[in-house]
Design a protein around this motif. Structure first.
Motif, PDB file in Angstrom:
ATOM      1  N   UNK A 198      65.863  36.080  64.883  1.00  0.00           N
ATOM      2  CA  UNK A 198      64.748  36.469  64.204  1.00  0.00           C
ATOM      3  C   UNK A 198      65.055  37.628  63.276  1.00  0.00           C
ATOM      4  N   UNK A 199      64.699  37.411  61.852  1.00  0.00           N
ATOM      5  CA  UNK A 199      64.947  38.547  61.082  1.00  0.00           C
ATOM      6  C   UNK A 199      63.712  39.190  60.909  1.00  0.00           C
ATOM      7  N   UNK A 200      62.484  38.586  60.763  1.00  0.00           N
ATOM      8  CA  UNK A 200      61.116  38.981  60.888  1.00  0.00           C
ATOM      9  C   UNK A 200      60.197  38.333  61.397  1.00  0.00           C
ATOM     10  N   UNK A 201      58.952  38.947  61.772  1.00  0.00           N
ATOM     11  CA  UNK A 201      57.898  38.236  62.113  1.00  0.00           C
ATOM     12  C   UNK A 201      56.522  38.827  61.539  1.00  0.00           C
TER      13      UNK A 201
ATOM     14  N   UNK B 103      51.874  32.750  63.025  1.00  0.00           N
ATOM     15  CA  UNK B 103      52.843  33.427  62.896  1.00  0.00           C
ATOM     16  C   UNK B 103      53.920  33.151  61.923  1.00  0.00           C
ATOM     17  N   UNK B 104      54.576  33.748  60.909  1.00  0.00           N
ATOM     18  CA  UNK B 104      55.490  33.262  60.349  1.00  0.00           C
ATOM     19  C   UNK B 104      56.765  34.124  60.701  1.00  0.00           C
ATOM     20  N   UNK B 105      57.844  33.105  61.279  1.00  0.00           N
ATOM     21  CA  UNK B 105      58.860  33.551  61.793  1.00  0.00           C
ATOM     22  C   UNK B 105      60.012  33.245  60.693  1.00  0.00           C
ATOM     23  N   UNK B 106      60.964  34.447  60.293  1.00  0.00           N
ATOM     24  CA  UNK B 106      61.907  34.197  59.374  1.00  0.00           C
ATOM     25  C   UNK B 106      63.311  34.356  60.318  1.00  0.00           C
TER      26      UNK B 106
ATOM     27  N   UNK C 111      68.739  31.534  55.687  1.00  0.00           N
ATOM     28  CA  UNK C 111      67.558  32.136  56.144  1.00  0.00           C
ATOM     29  C   UNK C 111      66.321  30.708  56.371  1.00  0.00           C
ATOM     30  N   UNK C 112      65.487  30.792  57.213  1.00  0.00           N
ATOM     31  CA  UNK C 112      64.438  29.829  57.171  1.00  0.00           C
ATOM     32  C   UNK C 112      63.443  30.509  57.962  1.00  0.00           C
ATOM     33  N   UNK C 113      62.310  30.189  57.126  1.00  0.00           N
ATOM     34  CA  UNK C 113      60.737  30.763  57.645  1.00  0.00           C
ATOM     35  C   UNK C 113      60.022  29.504  58.040  1.00  0.00           C
ATOM     36  N   UNK C 114      59.489  29.718  59.224  1.00  0.00           N
ATOM     37  CA  UNK C 114      58.521  28.721  59.904  1.00  0.00           C
ATOM     38  C   UNK C 114      57.417  29.281  60.198  1.00  0.00           C
TER      39      UNK C 114
ATOM     40  N   UNK D 132      55.500  34.996  71.138  1.00  0.00           N
ATOM     41  CA  UNK D 132      55.846  36.040  70.453  1.00  0.00           C
ATOM     42  C   UNK D 132      57.289  35.997  70.259  1.00  0.00           C
ATOM     43  N   UNK D 133      57.575  36.641  69.167  1.00  0.00           N
ATOM     44  CA  UNK D 133      58.939  36.843  68.911  1.00  0.00           C
ATOM     45  C   UNK D 133      59.361  37.990  68.095  1.00  0.00           C
ATOM     46  N   UNK D 134      60.604  38.644  68.704  1.00  0.00           N
ATOM     47  CA  UNK D 134      60.919  39.903  67.978  1.00  0.00           C
ATOM     48  C   UNK D 134      62.159  39.849  66.922  1.00  0.00           C
TER      49      UNK D 134
END
Length: 160
Positions: free
Chosen positions: A54-57, A119-122, A130-133, A140-142
């Motif tokens: 995970x890069x960003x949330x 939530x948009x998870x990159x 890179x993928x954004x979903x 929850x993701x960190x």
């Protein structure tokens, strides 16, 4: 109040209650964008799995397109309620105003029932891409967390 008018009001009130129930049922029947909920059609299907970090949330709101059921039902209920105002032309004007106000209220109610936290998870895949979903915020993701991207049938989910 005449008995026939009272009976008509009770009949219209019953219709209004039934239509309101239909709006609520339609709101509950919307498909899920959850990472943890599958439709029957999505089960027993092979999925491609890619690993990444995970890069960003980012918190988002998922607001599905409205079906129009809320506006239509609200318009009907409002028109019925408005028709009980006055007599003659007053009843017609009341019906029109009630239908417009009811339609607007029904549309707002449908939107509120269908809106969900998302939530948009990159994710940076192991191959560097890179993928954004975007999915419901039921997990929850960190940043820095190792995750799986499960893809199949045009749908990708982020999972642990």
């Amino acid at each position: 109040m005449k008995a026939s008018h009272r009976m008509r009001s009770l009949k219209f009130s019953g219709i209004a209650v039934a239509l309101t129930g239909a709006i609520l049922a339609a709101g509950c029947a919307t498909p899920s964008n959850s990472g943890s909920v599958y439709t029957p059609e999505q089960t027993q299907r092979e999925q491609t799995i890619r690993m990444g970090v995970v890069e960003s949330v980012r918190a988002v709101t998922i607001e599905p397109r409205q079906s129009g059921v809320g506006a239509a039902t609200g318009g009907i209920v409002g028109g019925i309620a408005g028709s009980n105002v006055g007599g003659g032309r007053g009843s017609i004007v009341g019906s029109v105003l009630g239908a417009v106000a009811g339609g607007m209220a029904g549309q707002a109610a449908e939107g509120a029932l269908m809106r969900k936290a998302g939530v948009e998870v990159t994710v940076k895949l192991d191959n560097g891409e890179l993928r954004a979903i975007t999915q419901e915020a039921d997990e929850s993701f960190k940043p820095g967390e190792r995750v799986r991207l499960l893809s199949g049938g045009g749908v990708t989910r982020v999972s642990r």
